[in-house]
Scaffold this active site. Structure first.
Site, PDB file in Angstrom:
ATOM      1  N   THR A 146     -20.104  25.080  37.799  1.00 19.33           N
ATOM      2  CA  THR A 146     -21.010  24.457  38.750  1.00 19.33           C
ATOM      3  C   THR A 146     -20.229  24.082  40.006  1.00 19.33           C
ATOM      4  O   THR A 146     -19.110  23.578  39.941  1.00 19.33           O
ATOM      5  CB  THR A 146     -21.788  23.270  38.139  1.00 19.33           C
ATOM      6  OG1 THR A 146     -22.714  22.788  39.113  1.00 19.33           O
ATOM      7  CG2 THR A 146     -20.883  22.128  37.707  1.00 19.33           C
ATOM      8  N   GLU A 147     -20.832  24.358  41.166  1.00 17.68           N
ATOM      9  CA  GLU A 147     -20.136  24.287  42.447  1.00 17.68           C
ATOM     10  C   GLU A 147     -19.585  22.901  42.761  1.00 17.68           C
ATOM     11  O   GLU A 147     -18.642  22.760  43.524  1.00 17.68           O
ATOM     12  CB  GLU A 147     -21.098  24.707  43.563  1.00 17.68           C
ATOM     13  CG  GLU A 147     -22.303  23.765  43.688  1.00 17.68           C
ATOM     14  CD  GLU A 147     -23.430  24.328  44.539  1.00 17.68           C
ATOM     15  OE1 GLU A 147     -23.570  25.558  44.557  1.00 17.68           O
ATOM     16  OE2 GLU A 147     -24.141  23.547  45.182  1.00 17.68           O
ATOM     17  N   ASN A 148     -20.185  21.865  42.158  1.00 14.12           N
ATOM     18  CA  ASN A 148     -19.722  20.514  42.434  1.00 14.12           C
ATOM     19  C   ASN A 148     -18.487  20.119  41.632  1.00 14.12           C
ATOM     20  O   ASN A 148     -18.101  18.951  41.640  1.00 14.12           O
ATOM     21  CB  ASN A 148     -20.852  19.496  42.242  1.00 14.12           C
ATOM     22  CG  ASN A 148     -21.535  19.636  40.907  1.00 14.12           C
ATOM     23  OD1 ASN A 148     -21.872  20.747  40.486  1.00 14.12           O
ATOM     24  ND2 ASN A 148     -21.739  18.532  40.230  1.00 14.12           N
ATOM     25  N   SER A 193     -13.362  24.420  44.163  1.00 15.23           N
ATOM     26  CA  SER A 193     -14.516  25.036  43.529  1.00 15.23           C
ATOM     27  C   SER A 193     -15.033  26.212  44.354  1.00 15.23           C
ATOM     28  O   SER A 193     -15.345  27.275  43.813  1.00 15.23           O
ATOM     29  CB  SER A 193     -15.622  23.997  43.361  1.00 15.23           C
ATOM     30  OG  SER A 193     -16.707  24.546  42.656  1.00 15.23           O
TER      31      SER A 193
END
Lengths: 230, 213, 230, 213
Positions: free
Chosen positions: D47-49, D87
Site C-alpha cells: 500500500t502506497e502509504n 514507497s
C-alpha cells in the site's frame, strides 16, 4: 526467496560486459563471498559500480589485477594503488563521482527517476561537460540515474522472504544498490524465519531481492577469513 | 615537534571551534584526531559512511564499525546508522554544522584542493565536494608546508579545486586563518610562532588581523 | 533537545504567510496537537504542504474553514469537500502533485537537490508547463524540490536527543518533512532516554529536529481524543 | 445483483490474475476487495502509504495502520513499513508487479481517467499516476456503467487522463478486456452475460476475442 547453495550458482546470472554494482565502503559491507567467486569466474569487460575498487590485492582489487574490469564507477580510487597504475597505463576506464552523487544516482536509478540536479561539484573538474541549471538563484549540475544488470550486496540478517537488515556501517551503499539493478543477489550472515525481523526495522523490503546466499567470507579485525575459521 | 605533536597541536586548536549543540563531520587524517579533544556531550560527530554519534573505540574493535578513513570507531549513546544516500542528504542538505577537512593545497581566497593530483594515483574525491557545498562552516586542518617544505597555502591552487566555495578557517601548526570575503586573514599565531615566520612559510597573501589576547 | 511545555510555545516560530509542512496521510500520522493549536493561533496566509488538507471539519480542515490557508500543496484534496468548495469559490489556491512527486520533492528539498526528473505525470494535465527531458529514450518532467519554513511532524517515540521512530503507517511523509524545513517541531507520543532506541532502527536522526512536544491529541478508532481520556 | 455482489464478482475475477510470488498494489474501492480472495501466500500486498504485507484486520482495529483508502488493515508475517518517498520509489522504480485500480473512465486504447472531474470537487491524484508509470501490469476493476447507466468504457476519455500508458486489463461485471497494442479485446464474458449485452453497454470499439472455454 531463492537461497543459492553456493556462490557459483548465485553468480550464474553475471555475464561478461555487464554492469554490476558491488556493495561496501572498502571491505566493510562488501559481499566478500560473491567477490571471491567473481575472481574465479571466467568473465571480463565488466563495468563495476562501487565506492572503491577494493584494496590492493583484496576484494575487487583482485578483479582489477585480473583485468576483468573494463570500467570502474566510484568515488575513491586512491586507496588501491593498482587502480591508479592500471589507469595510467590505459588498462581501465574510471568515472569518478562525488560520494554523495554516487549514492544519490543509485537511489534515483532504483526509484524510477531519470536524474537530478545537485550542487555538489559545480565549478570543478568533475562538472566538466555536465549540464548546468540555475534554480532559485543557485547553480546545480545534472546527474543521471545509475542502474546495473546485477547488484551484489551484503546484509546482516535476512528473513526467509528476503527482507534485509544491515549491520552498523556495513549498511552504506547496499540498500540503494538493492533497488537499482535488474537482478539483486544478497550475501547475508544469517537467515531467520519470516516474522522475526521487526516490520519497523526492515531496511530493504523483500520486493527488491531476487536471491540470497549465506556468507562464507567474513571481515574480522585480522582481515577476511572463511566463516568456518571464526 | 614530532609529526604526531604537530598533528595534535592542530587538532586541539580545531577542537576549540566546536562548542554547544552541533553536528561535526571529520575528514581523514588530522581531522580524525579532533574528536579526542572534545568533552562537550552536545557535540555530535557524523561520518559520511553512515553514522551519527561517532565515539572512540571502547574495548573490542568491530571491523564493521568504521569512520570515513575506514578506521575502527565506537558508537556514542544515541547514535544512529543510515545508508550513504541518506548520509549525503544530511551533508548536502545543510544539516551538518561543521566539516573539518584536510587539504593538499589551499589558496588565498579560501579555495582548496584535496582530491586529485594530475598524473598521480590520487583520484579520490570521496565526500569532500559534498561537504564543501553542504556544511555550514568548513574548517581546514593541515600542516603549513608539504613534506618538501613548500607552502600548502598558495596564491592559487595548482591542483584541481574541490569546490568554488571558500572554506571558513584554516588551522596549521603555525597560525590560524579566517577567510572573510575571499580574503585570508591571519587571526592567531600558535605558541612561539612569529608573524615573520608565517609570512616566510606562506606563499599566499594574507591580512594580519591578530587578536590582542 | 528542547521539549516545549505546550503547543502554544512550540508554535511561536510559525508566522503568517509562511510555508509549513504538516505530516500525515489524512489524520494518520498527523501532528494533531499542533494542528489543534494552529486552529487557535491568530495567523493567516499560510501555504500548507501536506498530502491532504485534513478531512471535513477535522485536522487541517478546520484551518481551511478558518481561511488561514492561502495555498495548499498536496496529492489528494477529494476527501475534504470543503477544500473543493473553497477552491471553486476562489478562496484557496491548490497545487496538486502526484503523491510520489510530493514525497520525492520534499526529500530533494531536504537533501540539497534542486529538483529531479520523474516519469510520473508525463503527458497529463499535471505536466502542463513543466519542462520535459528525454533521458535514454524515456520522457521525464522536471519537478523542483520543496522546502518549508517550518515542518510540524508526528513521531511515535523520541529519545532525549531528538532521535525519532515512527509507528506503522503513521510514518508516511513525516521523515521527509523532518529534513526539508528550516525549523522542525516533532509531536511525539513518548520520550525515552538516549540510548533506549536501537541505533539501527532510528528513522530520523536528531540532527533534523529542532524541538519536541508531547502529543495531547491522539487518533483512536473512535476519532481524535485528548490524551488524558485514553 | 446488489452493488456488493457486483463488486465482489469483479474483485474475485481480478484475484485470479494474481499467482505466485508477486507484489500487488491495490487502489481504493473495488481493488481493496481483491485481497480477500487470495489464498496464495506468495502474493504480497503493497500500500502506497508505506506498508508491504497488507493483510485483513485481525482482532482490534489499529487506527494508525491503514491502507491507501485510509481503512484499517492488518500486517502480514514478514511485513515492513517505510516512508512515502521510499514507497513511491518502489512504485515508480518498477518494483511493484501489478496494480489494481478503479477508474472514472477508460477508453478503447486503454487510457484511463481517475483523478479529476473538471468543475467538480474531485481533485485527488494520490498515487494513481505513479502506479501507471511504474507497475509492470495494470488491471482496472470497475463497474461497466456509471450510476446513471452510461458506459464507463468510452471511445475517448472526456475527463483528464491519468497517464499516457495504457492499462493491460479491464475487468467489469460484464466482461474482461485485454489491451493489446492500444486495442481493446474482449476476452471473456462474465457468467450469464452475452456479447450483445456487452456491445450495447460499451461505447468503446473493441475486438471480440473470446477464449473458447
Amino acid at each position: 526467496m531463492k537461497v543459492y547453495e553456493n556462490a557459483k550458482s548465485a553468480l550464474e546470472s553475471v555475464k561478461s560486459n555487464q554492469t554490476i554494482m558491488v556493495g561496501g565502503f572498502g571491505l566493510v559491507g562488501a559481499p566478500l563471498t560473491l567477490i571471491d567467486e567473481l575472481t574465479r569466474k571466467e568473465i571480463d569487460g565488466l563495468t563495476v559500480i562501487s565506492n572503491n575498487l577494493g584494496e590492493k590485492g583484496k576484494g575487487l582489487g583482485i578483479l582489477v589485477n585480473q583485468k576483468k574490469i573494463k570500467k570502474g564507477i566510484g568515488s575513491y580510487f586512491t586507496s588501491n594503488r593498482d587502480v591508479g597504475d592500471a589507469y595510467q597505463k590505459g588498462e581501465i576506464e574510471l568515472q569518478l563521482l562525488p560520494q554523495g552523487t554516487l549514492a544519490e544516482s543509485m537511489r534515483a536509478g532504483g526509484a524510477g527517476l531519470g536524474g537530478y540536479y545537485t550542487k555538489t561539484g559545480v565549478g570543478t573538474d568533475l562538472a566538466k561537460g555536465k549540464e548546468e541549471k540555475v534554480i532559485d538563484g543557485i547553480t546545480y549540475i545534472f546527474e543521471p540515474a545509475l542502474r546495473a544488470n546485477v547488484a551484489l550486496i551484503r546484509a546482516w540478517k535476512a528473513d526467509t522472504l528476503g527482507n534485509l537488515v544491515f549491520y552498523k556501517t556495513a549498511r552504506n551503499f547496499n540498500p540503494m544498490m538493492a533497488t537499482a539493478a535488474d537482478i539483486v543477489i544478497a550475501e547475508v550472515d544469517e537467515i531467520v524465519e519470516a516474522g522475526e525481523l521487526s516490520p519497523e526495522e526492515i531496511v530493504t523490503p523483500h520486493l527488491f531481492v531476487d536471491g540470497m546466499i549465506k556468507a562464507q567470507k567474513i571481515l574480522t579485525k585480522d582481515g577476511v577469513i572463511d566463516h568456518e575459521q571464526k | 615537534m614530532s609529526k604526531n605533536e604537530v598533528q595534535e597541536l592542530i587538532a586541539k586548536r580545531a577542537a576549540q571551534e566546536l562548542k554547544g549543540r552541533c553536528v561535526v563531520n571529520l575528514g581523514i587524517g588530522i581531522p580524525t584526531l579532533v574528536a579526542k579533544f572534545i568533552e562537550d556531550e552536545n557535540v555530535s560527530f557524523h561520518t559520511e559512511n553512515g553514522l551519527l554519534g561517532v565515539s572512540d573505540v571502547e574495548g573490542v574493535i568491530d571491523p564493521n564499525l568504521v569512520n570515513a578513513g575506514k578506521l575502527p570507531v565506537g558508537e556514542a549513546v544515541g547514535a544512529s546508522f543510515f545508508n550513504s544516500a541518506d548520509s549525503f542528504g544530511m551533508i548536502r542538505g545543510g544539516h551538518v554544522d561543521i566539516a573539518i577537512l584536510g587539504v593538499l593545497q589551499a589558496d588565498q581566497t579560501g579555495l582548496i584542493a584535496n582530491w586529485a593530483v594530475p598524473g598521480k594515483n590520487i583520484m579520490g574525491v570521496g565526500g569532500a565536494m559534498d561537504l564543501l557545498v553542504g556544511a555550514k562552516k568548513v574548517i581546514v586542518t593541515t600542516t603549513h608546508t608539504s613534506k618538501d617544505g613548500k607552502s600548502k597555502i598558495l596564491k592559487e591552487c595548482t591542483y584541481p579545486i574541490t569546490s568554488t566555495r571558500s572554506v571558513d578557517m584554516i588551522i596549521t601548526e603555525l597560525a590560524v586563518f579566517e577567510v572573510v570575503e575571499k580574503q585570508l586573514r591571519c587571526i592567531e599565531l600558535m605558541p612561539g610562532v612569529t608573524i615573520e615566520e608565517v609570512r616566510e612559510k606562506t606563499e599566499a597573501d594574507f591580512i594580519e588581523d591578530l587578536l590582542v589576547v
